[in-house]
Structures are given as structure tokens and as C-alpha cells.
Write a protein that holds these residues in place. Sequence first.
Motif, PDB file in Angstrom:
ATOM      1  N   ALA A  38     -32.669  -8.703 -10.062  1.00 23.37           N
ATOM      2  CA  ALA A  38     -31.970  -8.164  -8.887  1.00 23.37           C
ATOM      3  C   ALA A  38     -32.229  -6.671  -8.716  1.00 23.37           C
ATOM      4  O   ALA A  38     -32.249  -6.165  -7.595  1.00 23.37           O
ATOM      5  CB  ALA A  38     -30.470  -8.442  -8.996  1.00 23.37           C
ATOM      6  N   LYS A  39     -32.462  -5.968  -9.826  1.00 19.76           N
ATOM      7  CA  LYS A  39     -32.761  -4.529  -9.792  1.00 19.76           C
ATOM      8  C   LYS A  39     -34.233  -4.257  -9.490  1.00 19.76           C
ATOM      9  O   LYS A  39     -34.652  -3.111  -9.399  1.00 19.76           O
ATOM     10  CB  LYS A  39     -32.398  -3.879 -11.130  1.00 19.76           C
ATOM     11  CG  LYS A  39     -30.907  -3.873 -11.410  1.00 19.76           C
ATOM     12  CD  LYS A  39     -30.627  -3.318 -12.797  1.00 19.76           C
ATOM     13  CE  LYS A  39     -29.148  -3.390 -13.111  1.00 19.76           C
ATOM     14  NZ  LYS A  39     -28.866  -2.906 -14.467  1.00 19.76           N
ATOM     15  N   GLY A  40     -35.041  -5.325  -9.391  1.00 23.79           N
ATOM     16  CA  GLY A  40     -36.459  -5.157  -9.096  1.00 23.79           C
ATOM     17  C   GLY A  40     -37.304  -4.769 -10.292  1.00 23.79           C
ATOM     18  O   GLY A  40     -38.423  -4.284 -10.138  1.00 23.79           O
ATOM     19  N   LEU A  41     -36.796  -5.001 -11.508  1.00 23.72           N
ATOM     20  CA  LEU A  41     -37.510  -4.589 -12.720  1.00 23.72           C
ATOM     21  C   LEU A  41     -38.408  -5.684 -13.283  1.00 23.72           C
ATOM     22  O   LEU A  41     -39.360  -5.383 -14.015  1.00 23.72           O
ATOM     23  CB  LEU A  41     -36.504  -4.118 -13.774  1.00 23.72           C
ATOM     24  CG  LEU A  41     -35.632  -2.936 -13.328  1.00 23.72           C
ATOM     25  CD1 LEU A  41     -34.572  -2.635 -14.380  1.00 23.72           C
ATOM     26  CD2 LEU A  41     -36.485  -1.718 -13.058  1.00 23.72           C
ATOM     27  N   ILE A  42     -38.095  -6.946 -12.961  1.00 20.91           N
ATOM     28  CA  ILE A  42     -38.922  -8.067 -13.387  1.00 20.91           C
ATOM     29  C   ILE A  42     -39.053  -9.053 -12.219  1.00 20.91           C
ATOM     30  O   ILE A  42     -38.209  -9.085 -11.322  1.00 20.91           O
ATOM     31  CB  ILE A  42     -38.351  -8.806 -14.626  1.00 20.91           C
ATOM     32  CG1 ILE A  42     -36.958  -9.393 -14.343  1.00 20.91           C
ATOM     33  CG2 ILE A  42     -38.333  -7.898 -15.845  1.00 20.91           C
ATOM     34  CD1 ILE A  42     -36.414 -10.294 -15.449  1.00 20.91           C
ATOM     35  N   ALA A  43     -40.119  -9.851 -12.264  1.00 20.54           N
ATOM     36  CA  ALA A  43     -40.277 -10.925 -11.286  1.00 20.54           C
ATOM     37  C   ALA A  43     -39.219 -11.992 -11.577  1.00 20.54           C
ATOM     38  O   ALA A  43     -38.605 -12.000 -12.653  1.00 20.54           O
ATOM     39  CB  ALA A  43     -41.677 -11.501 -11.383  1.00 20.54           C
ATOM     40  N   ASP A  44     -39.021 -12.899 -10.644  1.00 16.27           N
ATOM     41  CA  ASP A  44     -38.020 -13.951 -10.803  1.00 16.27           C
ATOM     42  C   ASP A  44     -38.253 -14.708 -12.112  1.00 16.27           C
ATOM     43  O   ASP A  44     -39.298 -15.317 -12.307  1.00 16.27           O
ATOM     44  CB  ASP A  44     -38.097 -14.910  -9.619  1.00 16.27           C
ATOM     45  CG  ASP A  44     -36.939 -15.889  -9.582  1.00 16.27           C
ATOM     46  OD1 ASP A  44     -36.147 -15.950 -10.545  1.00 16.27           O
ATOM     47  OD2 ASP A  44     -36.823 -16.601  -8.572  1.00 16.27           O
ATOM     48  N   PRO A  45     -37.280 -14.658 -13.034  1.00 16.95           N
ATOM     49  CA  PRO A  45     -37.465 -15.299 -14.339  1.00 16.95           C
ATOM     50  C   PRO A  45     -37.253 -16.807 -14.310  1.00 16.95           C
ATOM     51  O   PRO A  45     -37.569 -17.494 -15.268  1.00 16.95           O
ATOM     52  CB  PRO A  45     -36.401 -14.621 -15.209  1.00 16.95           C
ATOM     53  CG  PRO A  45     -35.308 -14.290 -14.247  1.00 16.95           C
ATOM     54  CD  PRO A  45     -36.018 -13.922 -12.965  1.00 16.95           C
ATOM     55  N   ARG A  46     -36.746 -17.333 -13.220  1.00 12.71           N
ATOM     56  CA  ARG A  46     -36.429 -18.772 -13.148  1.00 12.71           C
ATOM     57  C   ARG A  46     -37.646 -19.564 -12.693  1.00 12.71           C
ATOM     58  O   ARG A  46     -37.805 -19.871 -11.518  1.00 12.71           O
ATOM     59  CB  ARG A  46     -35.237 -18.997 -12.247  1.00 12.71           C
ATOM     60  CG  ARG A  46     -34.001 -18.320 -12.817  1.00 12.71           C
ATOM     61  CD  ARG A  46     -32.749 -18.879 -12.256  1.00 12.71           C
ATOM     62  NE  ARG A  46     -31.611 -18.213 -12.864  1.00 12.71           N
ATOM     63  CZ  ARG A  46     -30.804 -18.788 -13.730  1.00 12.71           C
ATOM     64  NH1 ARG A  46     -31.012 -20.023 -14.098  1.00 12.71           N
ATOM     65  NH2 ARG A  46     -29.779 -18.126 -14.222  1.00 12.71           N
ATOM     66  N   ASN A  47     -38.506 -19.835 -13.661  1.00  5.88           N
ATOM     67  CA  ASN A  47     -39.694 -20.646 -13.421  1.00  5.88           C
ATOM     68  C   ASN A  47     -40.051 -21.346 -14.727  1.00  5.88           C
ATOM     69  O   ASN A  47     -39.375 -21.177 -15.730  1.00  5.88           O
ATOM     70  CB  ASN A  47     -40.853 -19.775 -12.898  1.00  5.88           C
ATOM     71  CG  ASN A  47     -41.190 -18.634 -13.839  1.00  5.88           C
ATOM     72  OD1 ASN A  47     -41.362 -18.835 -15.035  1.00  5.88           O
ATOM     73  ND2 ASN A  47     -41.300 -17.432 -13.302  1.00  5.88           N
ATOM     74  N   LYS A  48     -41.107 -22.110 -14.722  1.00  2.00           N
ATOM     75  CA  LYS A  48     -41.484 -22.902 -15.903  1.00  2.00           C
ATOM     76  C   LYS A  48     -42.233 -22.105 -16.967  1.00  2.00           C
ATOM     77  O   LYS A  48     -42.382 -22.567 -18.085  1.00  2.00           O
ATOM     78  CB  LYS A  48     -42.331 -24.101 -15.478  1.00  2.00           C
ATOM     79  CG  LYS A  48     -41.534 -25.108 -14.680  1.00  2.00           C
ATOM     80  CD  LYS A  48     -42.373 -26.309 -14.333  1.00  2.00           C
ATOM     81  CE  LYS A  48     -41.540 -27.283 -13.512  1.00  2.00           C
ATOM     82  NZ  LYS A  48     -42.256 -28.519 -13.249  1.00  2.00           N
ATOM     83  N   ALA A  49     -42.695 -20.912 -16.615  1.00  2.00           N
ATOM     84  CA  ALA A  49     -43.430 -20.096 -17.581  1.00  2.00           C
ATOM     85  C   ALA A  49     -42.520 -19.686 -18.736  1.00  2.00           C
ATOM     86  O   ALA A  49     -41.311 -19.518 -18.565  1.00  2.00           O
ATOM     87  CB  ALA A  49     -43.995 -18.857 -16.895  1.00  2.00           C
ATOM     88  N   LYS A  50     -43.105 -19.515 -19.910  1.00  2.00           N
ATOM     89  CA  LYS A  50     -42.339 -19.095 -21.083  1.00  2.00           C
ATOM     90  C   LYS A  50     -42.235 -17.584 -21.192  1.00  2.00           C
ATOM     91  O   LYS A  50     -41.637 -17.064 -22.108  1.00  2.00           O
ATOM     92  CB  LYS A  50     -42.957 -19.677 -22.354  1.00  2.00           C
ATOM     93  CG  LYS A  50     -42.830 -21.172 -22.430  1.00  2.00           C
ATOM     94  CD  LYS A  50     -43.382 -21.712 -23.721  1.00  2.00           C
ATOM     95  CE  LYS A  50     -43.248 -23.217 -23.748  1.00  2.00           C
ATOM     96  NZ  LYS A  50     -43.741 -23.781 -24.996  1.00  2.00           N
ATOM     97  N   SER A  51     -42.857 -16.884 -20.253  1.00  2.00           N
ATOM     98  CA  SER A  51     -42.772 -15.431 -20.245  1.00  2.00           C
ATOM     99  C   SER A  51     -42.409 -14.960 -18.847  1.00  2.00           C
ATOM    100  O   SER A  51     -42.445 -15.729 -17.888  1.00  2.00           O
ATOM    101  CB  SER A  51     -44.098 -14.806 -20.707  1.00  2.00           C
ATOM    102  OG  SER A  51     -45.153 -15.188 -19.855  1.00  2.00           O
ATOM    103  N   LEU A  52     -42.023 -13.704 -18.747  1.00  2.00           N
ATOM    104  CA  LEU A  52     -41.697 -13.109 -17.461  1.00  2.00           C
ATOM    105  C   LEU A  52     -42.620 -11.940 -17.212  1.00  2.00           C
ATOM    106  O   LEU A  52     -43.328 -11.487 -18.112  1.00  2.00           O
ATOM    107  CB  LEU A  52     -40.229 -12.689 -17.397  1.00  2.00           C
ATOM    108  CG  LEU A  52     -39.686 -11.796 -18.515  1.00  2.00           C
ATOM    109  CD1 LEU A  52     -40.055 -10.349 -18.290  1.00  2.00           C
ATOM    110  CD2 LEU A  52     -38.197 -11.946 -18.596  1.00  2.00           C
ATOM    111  N   VAL A  53     -42.620 -11.438 -15.989  1.00  2.95           N
ATOM    112  CA  VAL A  53     -43.536 -10.367 -15.606  1.00  2.95           C
ATOM    113  C   VAL A  53     -42.735  -9.146 -15.177  1.00  2.95           C
ATOM    114  O   VAL A  53     -41.829  -9.246 -14.351  1.00  2.95           O
ATOM    115  CB  VAL A  53     -44.462 -10.815 -14.449  1.00  2.95           C
ATOM    116  CG1 VAL A  53     -45.384  -9.690 -14.031  1.00  2.95           C
ATOM    117  CG2 VAL A  53     -45.264 -12.040 -14.857  1.00  2.95           C
ATOM    118  N   PHE A  54     -43.074  -7.996 -15.771  1.00  2.00           N
ATOM    119  CA  PHE A  54     -42.479  -6.736 -15.349  1.00  2.00           C
ATOM    120  C   PHE A  54     -43.080  -6.289 -14.020  1.00  2.00           C
ATOM    121  O   PHE A  54     -44.272  -6.472 -13.786  1.00  2.00           O
ATOM    122  CB  PHE A  54     -42.790  -5.615 -16.365  1.00  2.00           C
ATOM    123  CG  PHE A  54     -41.999  -5.681 -17.631  1.00  2.00           C
ATOM    124  CD1 PHE A  54     -40.682  -5.271 -17.663  1.00  2.00           C
ATOM    125  CD2 PHE A  54     -42.591  -6.118 -18.801  1.00  2.00           C
ATOM    126  CE1 PHE A  54     -39.963  -5.298 -18.842  1.00  2.00           C
ATOM    127  CE2 PHE A  54     -41.883  -6.147 -19.993  1.00  2.00           C
ATOM    128  CZ  PHE A  54     -40.557  -5.737 -20.007  1.00  2.00           C
TER     129      PHE A  54
END
Length: 74
Positions: A38-54
Amino acid sequence: MDLERIDEATLALLYLGLHDGTRAWKSFDWDATDRLHAKGLIADPRNKAKSLVFTDEGLAAAQGASERLFGKEE
């Protein structure tokens, strides 16, 4: 409970698991990662990937939080 401090610590810990340039393993509380998104620091974490993107801003903020909380890398 100070959610800002929790978010900063989560961001710093995510930074410690940085890999592939801007990715980090998503093994943290959903509420915390949702706030970081929500703060725009990471991409949407709710997906099937096991990692997130800054985001670019998030990567810089994560590095700063890591240095403040844990010291600078040598």
C-alpha cells in the motif's frame, strides 16, 4: 503496537534476503506485506510466486532500514 516500526523491521529483514536484484523471499506476515504494498514499496505480494519484488523506492527504503537497524554492510 507501532506498525510503522514493524513495517520498517519487515522491510529491513526482506532486504537481508535480497536475490536476483530486486526480489526477496516472502515469508512474513500478510498484514505487514500488504501495508508495504500500500505504501508503494513492494509489488502486490498476493500471487503464486514464492518471492516478492521491491519497487525502486522500496529497495532504497529497505537498504536504509537495514543500515539503521543492523548497521552498514562491510
